[in-house]
Scaffold this active site. Sequence first.
Site, PDB file in Angstrom:
ATOM      1  N   GLU A 140     -10.697 -30.501  28.817  1.00 28.20           N
ATOM      2  CA  GLU A 140     -11.392 -31.799  28.434  1.00 28.20           C
ATOM      3  C   GLU A 140     -10.702 -33.407  28.336  1.00 28.20           C
ATOM      4  OE1 GLU A 140     -12.919 -33.699  24.548  1.00 28.20           O
ATOM      5  OE2 GLU A 140     -11.797 -31.969  23.817  1.00 28.20           O
ATOM      6  N   GLU A 237     -18.680 -33.853  16.530  1.00 32.07           N
ATOM      7  CA  GLU A 237     -17.111 -34.108  16.979  1.00 32.07           C
ATOM      8  C   GLU A 237     -16.365 -35.575  16.341  1.00 32.07           C
ATOM      9  OE1 GLU A 237     -12.597 -33.423  18.693  1.00 32.07           O
ATOM     10  OE2 GLU A 237     -14.581 -33.560  19.932  1.00 32.07           O
TER      11      GLU A 237
END
Length: 263
Positions: A140, A237
């Site tokens: 990521e 998130e």
Amino acid sequence: MKLAANLTLLYPGLPLEERIALAERDGFEGVEILFPYDITPRTLHGLLKRHGLTLALINTPPGPGGEKGLACLPGREEEFRRAMQAALDICQETGCRIVHAMAGMPGRNADRHACRRTLVENLRLAAPLAAKAGVALTLEALNRLDMPGYFYYLPEQAVDIIREVGEDAVRLQFDLYHCQREGLDLVSTLHAVWPWVRHVQFAHPQGRHEPDLSDPQVKAALRWLVCEGYAGWVGCEYVPREDARSGLAWRSSYDALLRKERS
């Protein structure tokens, strides 16, 4: 495109058992837990099963000083191997199928070529173990404003590593929040890296609060994912502005958007 509550951010300051129960109460089908290493995998499995939740994603453990990963740090290969095994142990017990393999922050004076070689070699060694367990390792890109010094900050940089590793078990974790913080166009960026995307996350680019479904870029990105047939999790998130439950009104817009695009 089912939603997974990120328990690390959505319900802060509570014991994990309470956070899992609240995710069930709030109607989530899955959860992300960034660092679920304070309880045994068997205990975690029992909590998830009791509340009917799927563990969608975990991160590899941080370094002993809270470092943001170990995978690209020369000389720390054995620590990374142990961290990866700890993550895979949780996956084996809980059925989690995605581990974010955190690269780390090598420091301003580090030899980036050596760091890249270390990252690629670590991932090549870990990928067969993950594949055997039915697990994908994701990379990521983390934006430079929130995470200065992280090894990559653009999705295409992470994809470049994935291509060099050359293992099907190594894929991309695409976070709309980090892309918007870097000023990227979401749809064109998604299009460029789409063959490698395995997991998606989102949050508002300002303050990392509840996602804004009126944001044209976010709406376009979600529509694009639906049209391309993305069937994975979308991780929530984000940090609630107040409490998690009172901030969930955005989900009705999310559900409406998906229904419209699928009709």
